[in-house]
Scaffold this active site. Structure first.
Site, PDB file in Angstrom:
ATOM      1  CB  CYS A 170       6.612   5.872 -12.937  1.00 46.72           C
ATOM      2  SG  CYS A 170       7.404   6.603 -14.362  1.00 46.72           S
ATOM      3  CB  CYS A 191      -0.900  -0.001   1.229  1.00 44.51           C
ATOM      4  SG  CYS A 191      -2.434  -0.899   0.949  1.00 44.51           S
ATOM      5  CB  CYS A 202       5.142   3.290  -6.236  1.00 44.67           C
ATOM      6  SG  CYS A 202       3.672   2.401  -6.672  1.00 44.67           S
TER       7      CYS A 202
HETATM    8 ZN   LIG Z   1      -2.132  -3.039   0.231  1.00 45.01          ZN
HETATM    9 ZN   LIG Z   2       4.199   0.485  -7.624  1.00 48.18          ZN
END
Ligand SMILES: [Zn+2]
Ligand SMILES: [Zn+2]
Length: 313
Positions: A104, A96, A110
């Site tokens: 990207c 998360c 991320c």
């Molecule tokens: Zn998660």
């Molecule tokens: Zn990611």
């Protein structure tokens, strides 16, 4: 001077690119994980309503303002935690990610709370670098077309370099301007496609505090650090100041269509409240997301539009 700036833009480009790649995405803190007892109970429970009940109880003291579109607490089954506002699960990274913007492939990482500033600077410095390269090659490029260049292989290098620089410049420019617009609106790419749901319904501007404050949320308060790929974003990534909008949809439709002047008058008299107050009101009670107390009376007694601006102190 030209050469110094040229090299500086390259150094900054490499530095911000490295920071974007190697800064691991920020994940929710432990307070968002369910306690062991809650987790066991959640897994045992079959009915979604009862599961939601457990989550609501666990989320009571968390700074959460958004729900799923169907008004359920946002929960990640994979990470087994209650998702903070603006947090999304990335299937590529399998975690998360706080204030996730997008995954990207160009940086194989991320883009989210922990590196959004670096990502923006990376775009900016790559633009600058492309511009320098194109500008440097431009005179040879012109000579190429006027047949003033000597007939060697270097001729085609000039052509190639200019087109690559120009192509990257144009594509990065569109991406960069899009992200500048997003920063001004305090929206992530994900939120542009799916507006976060607050207690009054979906609101794509729910986190917007005005252009200048939005900019500071990403780049920090100190201007001297704005252009450096050093982490200066405000907040902890779990907790974002919100602009909670309470509207009577019917009246709003009327006022925006027929009485634009009146609604702008109403706009000026929005009360400002500290975060803690609205937070308590939001999370207290039976979690039906219904407004109670004096606020509701205000709305009923003719206030067309009533916005609580909650600012984190
Ligand atoms: Zn998660
Ligand atoms: Zn990611």
């Amino acid at each position: 001077v030209y050469l110094v700036v040229f090299h500086l833009s390259f150094v900054m480009f490499v530095w911000s690119y490295g920071k974007t790649i190697f800064t691991s995405p920020a994940t929710p803190s432990n307070e968002f994980c369910l306690s062991k007892a809650d987790k066991e109970q959640y897994e045992k429970e079959e009915r979604p309503e009862s599961q939601q009940e457990i989550l609501r109880r666990a989320a009571k003291d968390l700074p959460i303002y958004t729900t799923t579109a169907s008004r359920a607490i946002r929960y990640c089954d994979r990470c087994q935690l209650i998702k903070p506002d603006r947090c999304h699960h990335c299937s590529a990274c399998d975690v998360c990610v706080l204030k996730m913007d997008h995954h990207c492939p160009w940086v194989n990482n991320c883009v989210g709370f922990s590196n959004y500033k670096f990502f923006l600077l990376f775009l900016m410095y790559s633009l600058l670098y492309c511009l320098f390269v194109a500008a440097t090659v431009l005179q040879y490029f012109i000579k190429f077309w006027t047949n003033e260049l000597p007939d060697t292989h270097a001729k085609f290098h000039v052509l190639f370099l200019f087109f690559v620089a120009a192509m990257f410049f144009i594509s990065i420019l569109s991406l960069f301007s899009y992200h500048c617009w997003l920063v001004g609106k305090n929206r992530s790419t994900i939120e542009t496609f799916r507006a976060p749901t607050f207690r009054n319904g979906p609101d794509k501007n729910g986190f917007s505090l005005g252009c200048s404050k939005n900019l500071r949320e990403v780049f920090g308060d100190e201007k001297k650090y704005w252009l450096l790929p050093i982490f200066t974003s405000l907040g902890d990534g779990c907790n974002f100041p919100t602009r909670l909008v309470i509207m009577d949809p019917e009246q709003l439709a009327v006022s925006s269509q027929n009485e634009p002047a009146k609604s702008s008058v109403a706009n000026q008299s929005f009360p400002t409240r500290p975060l803690s107050e609205s937070q308590n009101r939001l999370l207290s009670g039976d979690c039906q997301w219904v407004e109670t107390g004096p606020e509701e009376e205000n709305v009923k007694s003719g206030a067309k539009k009533h916005i609580i601006v909650s600012l984190e102190s």
